[in-house]
Scaffold this active site. Structure first.
Site, PDB file in Angstrom:
ATOM      1  N   ARG A  16       0.263 -15.315  -0.412  1.00  0.00           N
ATOM      2  CA  ARG A  16       0.925 -16.391   0.062  1.00  0.00           C
ATOM      3  C   ARG A  16       2.352 -16.579  -0.549  1.00  0.00           C
ATOM      4  O   ARG A  16       2.659 -15.553  -1.304  1.00  0.00           O
ATOM      5  CB  ARG A  16       0.223 -17.726  -0.225  1.00  0.00           C
ATOM      6  CG  ARG A  16      -0.198 -17.686  -1.945  1.00  0.00           C
ATOM      7  CD  ARG A  16       0.207 -18.001  -3.088  1.00  0.00           C
ATOM      8  NE  ARG A  16       1.463 -18.950  -2.851  1.00  0.00           N
ATOM      9  CZ  ARG A  16       2.592 -18.438  -3.676  1.00  0.00           C
ATOM     10  NH1 ARG A  16       2.666 -17.550  -4.562  1.00  0.00           N
ATOM     11  NH2 ARG A  16       3.627 -19.412  -3.571  1.00  0.00           N
ATOM     12  N   GLY A  17       3.412 -17.410   0.024  1.00  0.00           N
ATOM     13  CA  GLY A  17       4.691 -17.211  -0.364  1.00  0.00           C
ATOM     14  C   GLY A  17       5.383 -16.912   0.838  1.00  0.00           C
ATOM     15  O   GLY A  17       5.150 -15.505   1.146  1.00  0.00           O
ATOM     16  N   ALA A  18       6.534 -17.538   1.156  1.00  0.00           N
ATOM     17  CA  ALA A  18       7.028 -16.965   2.431  1.00  0.00           C
ATOM     18  C   ALA A  18       7.426 -15.532   2.631  1.00  0.00           C
ATOM     19  O   ALA A  18       7.061 -14.863   3.529  1.00  0.00           O
ATOM     20  CB  ALA A  18       8.409 -17.933   2.598  1.00  0.00           C
ATOM     21  N   ARG A  37       0.332 -18.521  10.192  1.00  0.00           N
ATOM     22  CA  ARG A  37       0.896 -19.880   9.412  1.00  0.00           C
ATOM     23  C   ARG A  37       2.278 -20.140  10.096  1.00  0.00           C
ATOM     24  O   ARG A  37       3.079 -19.200  10.183  1.00  0.00           O
ATOM     25  CB  ARG A  37       1.108 -19.594   7.878  1.00  0.00           C
ATOM     26  CG  ARG A  37       0.020 -19.280   7.129  1.00  0.00           C
ATOM     27  CD  ARG A  37      -0.073 -19.306   5.613  1.00  0.00           C
ATOM     28  NE  ARG A  37       0.051 -20.611   4.943  1.00  0.00           N
ATOM     29  CZ  ARG A  37       0.737 -20.795   3.944  1.00  0.00           C
ATOM     30  NH1 ARG A  37       0.914 -19.753   2.963  1.00  0.00           N
ATOM     31  NH2 ARG A  37       0.887 -22.146   3.391  1.00  0.00           N
ATOM     32  N   GLN A  87      -0.479 -23.664  -7.066  1.00  0.00           N
ATOM     33  CA  GLN A  87       0.296 -22.639  -7.376  1.00  0.00           C
ATOM     34  C   GLN A  87       1.072 -22.518  -8.509  1.00  0.00           C
ATOM     35  O   GLN A  87       1.312 -21.624  -9.277  1.00  0.00           O
ATOM     36  CB  GLN A  87       1.217 -22.313  -6.042  1.00  0.00           C
ATOM     37  CG  GLN A  87       0.732 -22.205  -4.787  1.00  0.00           C
ATOM     38  CD  GLN A  87       0.407 -23.374  -3.944  1.00  0.00           C
ATOM     39  OE1 GLN A  87       0.329 -24.426  -4.587  1.00  0.00           O
ATOM     40  NE2 GLN A  87       0.464 -23.169  -2.652  1.00  0.00           N
ATOM     41  N   ASP A  99      10.633 -22.506   2.673  1.00  0.00           N
ATOM     42  CA  ASP A  99       9.864 -21.719   3.530  1.00  0.00           C
ATOM     43  C   ASP A  99      10.637 -21.519   5.018  1.00  0.00           C
ATOM     44  O   ASP A  99      10.332 -20.754   6.053  1.00  0.00           O
ATOM     45  CB  ASP A  99       8.442 -22.435   4.005  1.00  0.00           C
ATOM     46  CG  ASP A  99       7.658 -22.250   2.424  1.00  0.00           C
ATOM     47  OD1 ASP A  99       7.791 -22.823   1.707  1.00  0.00           O
ATOM     48  OD2 ASP A  99       6.699 -21.351   2.692  1.00  0.00           O
ATOM     49  N   ASN A 153       9.738 -26.927   2.406  1.00  0.00           N
ATOM     50  CA  ASN A 153       9.216 -26.254   1.339  1.00  0.00           C
ATOM     51  C   ASN A 153       7.819 -26.808   0.853  1.00  0.00           C
ATOM     52  O   ASN A 153       7.402 -27.837   1.453  1.00  0.00           O
ATOM     53  CB  ASN A 153      10.032 -26.412   0.079  1.00  0.00           C
ATOM     54  CG  ASN A 153       9.681 -25.577  -1.082  1.00  0.00           C
ATOM     55  OD1 ASN A 153       9.355 -24.024  -0.613  1.00  0.00           O
ATOM     56  ND2 ASN A 153       9.773 -25.755  -2.317  1.00  0.00           N
TER      57      ASN A 153
HETATM   58  C1  LIG Z   1       9.521 -17.838  -2.586  1.00  0.00           C
HETATM   59  S1  LIG Z   1       7.918 -18.623  -2.022  1.00  0.00           S
HETATM   60  C2  LIG Z   1       8.427 -19.701  -0.694  1.00  0.00           C
HETATM   61  C3  LIG Z   1       7.640 -20.939  -0.639  1.00  0.00           C
HETATM   62  O1  LIG Z   1       6.088 -20.570  -0.354  1.00  0.00           O
HETATM   63  C4  LIG Z   1       5.411 -21.243  -0.903  1.00  0.00           C
HETATM   64  O2  LIG Z   1       4.358 -21.903   0.024  1.00  0.00           O
HETATM   65  P1  LIG Z   1       2.725 -21.264  -0.110  1.00  0.00           P
HETATM   66  O3  LIG Z   1       2.276 -20.936  -1.282  1.00  0.00           O
HETATM   67  O4  LIG Z   1       2.073 -22.278   0.763  1.00  0.00           O
HETATM   68  O5  LIG Z   1       2.803 -19.862   0.749  1.00  0.00           O
HETATM   69  C5  LIG Z   1       6.210 -22.441  -1.379  1.00  0.00           C
HETATM   70  O6  LIG Z   1       6.339 -23.354  -0.406  1.00  0.00           O
HETATM   71  C6  LIG Z   1       6.960 -21.688  -1.898  1.00  0.00           C
HETATM   72  O7  LIG Z   1       8.070 -22.471  -2.227  1.00  0.00           O
END
Ligand SMILES: CSC[C@H]1O[C@H](OP(=O)(O)O)[C@H](O)[C@@H]1O
Length: 356
Positions: A45-47, A79, A188, A229, A239
Site C-alpha cells: 500500500r501507499g500510492a 484501487r 498505518q 494519493d 489523501n
Molecule cells: C506516500 S504514500 C501516499 C498515501 O498512500 C496512503 O494510502 P494507503 O495506505 O491507503 O495506500 C496514504 O494516503 C498516504 O498518504
C-alpha cells in the site's frame, strides 16, 4: 534501506504490510491476479508503492507470456484513488506500444518491461530524496512535526514522501520530535510509521486522531506533514481519510500544513478535487480489526479510505520539482512538462493492446 517491493525471475516479492509490525513476512506473487489481490488487500500500500507493484505485475505478465492488456486492465481496477498506480500503468502501456511498434519478440518485451518497472522504482527513490531536501528546508531547527498515515519507505520506492522529509530533517539535525497519528481504521501510523521511526531511533509519540487538536493547541506542533494519493490541477489533494480534518485544525491553530508528493501524484488534467474518485473499503475495517469485532454485529459503517483537502488549506506542496505555493493552478502549470505522459483520464480502461 527498506524496500517493500522486489522483483526477480518473474515473481513479485512484497513485504506484507498487513502483518507488520508483528512479523516481517514476504509474499511471493507469481501471477497478475496475486499482485492485484495484494494491492486490493493492502499487503502492499501507499500510492507510489502500489504503482511500483503494478508495474512489476505487468513485467511479470510479459515474463509469463500472459496478455499485457489483460494485466493492465486487472491492475487498473484494484484501487481508484492513487493516481501513481494509473500513471505507472500508463507508462508501462506506452513502453509496450513502443516495443510492439518495433516488432520486439516476447523475450525482448519481457526484459524491456522489467527494466521499465525497475526504472519507475529507482526514479521514485530519487524523487523522494530530492523532495526530502526541499521539505526539510521548510522546517525550523528543532522542529516538532505531526504526520498522518504512513508515507515512508514502506509506501514508496524508498525513503518516503512526508516521512522522507522527516528522515532527512532528522539526519540534518533539524528535527526534535514526531507526533504519529494512529490513522484509523487500518492503523498505518500506529503499525507502520511507528515501526519505521523506531527502526531509526527517531523520537516519536503515537496519538489517536482525536488527540491531534489538543496536541496542536498545546503548542507542541511546528508543522503538519502529509502525503498524497492524487493532487488535482487546483492543488486540491486526496489523501488518507482524516487528512482534511488535520488541515482544518492546522489552519485554526496557525500551523503550516505541507503536502509532500512526487510529481507522479499530480494529476494536472484533473481541474479540481471534486472529480477525484474516493475508494470506499469494506465496512468491517471500521467495525473491528482482524478477528476482533468491537461494534455490534450488523452495525452499518461508512469507510472512505481518503478525503480531499481543499487547496486553500494547504500551505505548500513539496514535490521533487520544487516547492509549490498558491495559486497552485499556476504553480502546477509552470512545472508541468508539455506532452509528458500522465495518467489516463479517469475511468478510461486500458486500451486493448492486442494479445499474443
Ligand atoms: C506516500 S504514500 C501516499 C498515501 O498512500 C496512503 O494510502 P494507503 O495506505 O491507503 O495506500 C496514504 O494516503 C498516504 O498518504
Amino acid at each position: 534501506m527498506i524496500q517493500p517491493v522486489r522483483y526477480a525471475g518473474g515473481v513479485v516479492h512484497l513485504l506484507d504490510q498487513r502483518r507488520l509490525p508483528a512479523e516481517e513476512a514476504w509474499q511471493a506473487c507469481s501471477s497478475v491476479e496475486e499482485v492485484a489481490r495484494a494491492i486490493e488487500t493492502m499487503a502492499v500500500r501507499g500510492a507510489p508503492a502500489i504503482g511500483i507493484a503494478a508495474a512489476y505485475g505487468v513485467a511479470l505478465a510479459a515474463a509469463r507470456g500472459d496478455s499485457i492488456a489483460a494485466a493492465i486492465r486487472r491492475l487498473s481496477a484494484t484501487r481508484p484513488t492513487a493516481v501513481n498506480l494509473h500513471w505507472a500503468l500508463a507508462r508501462m502501456e506506452s513502453r509496450y506500444r513502443q516495443l510492439q511498434a518495433a516488432g520486439a519478440g516476447p523475450r525482448e518485451v519481457a526484459a524491456a518491461l522489467e527494466a521499465e518497472a525497475r526504472a519507475i522504482q529507482q526514479e521514485d527513490l530519487a524523487m523522494n530524496l530530492r523532495m526530502a531536501e526541499h521539505g526539510a528546508a521548510l522546517l525550523p531547527a528543532g522542529a516538532r512535526v505531526l504526520t498522518h498515515c504512513n508515507t515512508g519507505a514502506l509506501a514508496t520506492g524508498g525513503h518516503g514522501t512526508a516521512l522522507g522529509v522527516i528522515r532527512t530533517a532528522w539526519q540534518q539535525g533539524r528535527l526534535r520530535h514526531v507526533w504519529v497519528d494512529e490513522t484509523r481504521p487500518v492503523l498505518q501510523g500506529a503499525r507502520l510509521t511507528a515501526w519505521e521511526l523506531q527502526k531509526e531511533g527517531i523520537p516519536h509519540t503515537l496519538i489517536v486522531e482525536g488527540a491531534a487538536a489538543a496536541v496542536m493547541r498545546s503548542g507542541q506542533v511546528d508543522a503538519v506533514l502529509v502525503g498524497a494519493d492524487r493532487i488535482a490541477a487546483s492543488g486540491d489533494t486526496a489523501n488518507k481519510i482524516g487528512t482534511y480534518m488535520l488541515a482544518v485544525l492546522a489552519r485554526h491553530h496557525g500551523i503550516p500544513f505541507y503536502v509532500v508528493a512526487p510529481w507522479s501524484t499530480v494529476d494536472a488534467a484533473l481541474p479540481s478535487g471534486d472529480a477525484i474518485p474516493i475508494e470506499e473499503r469494506d465496512p468491517r475495517e471500521v467495525t473491528g480489526y482482524g478477528d476482533v469485532r468491537w461494534a455490534p454485529e450488523g452495525t452499518p459503517a461508512f469507510n472512505p479510505a481518503f478525503d480531499v483537502t481543499p487547496a486553500e488549506l494547504i500551505t505548500a506542496i513539496v514535490t521533487d520539482r520544487g516547492v509549490l505555493r498558491p495559486p497552485y493552478r499556476d504553480a502546477i502549470a509552470a512545472l508541468a512538462v508539455p506532452d509528458e505522459p500522465g495518467p489516463p483520464a479517469l475511468g478510461r480502461p486500458a486500451q486493448d493492446l492486442g494479445c499474443w
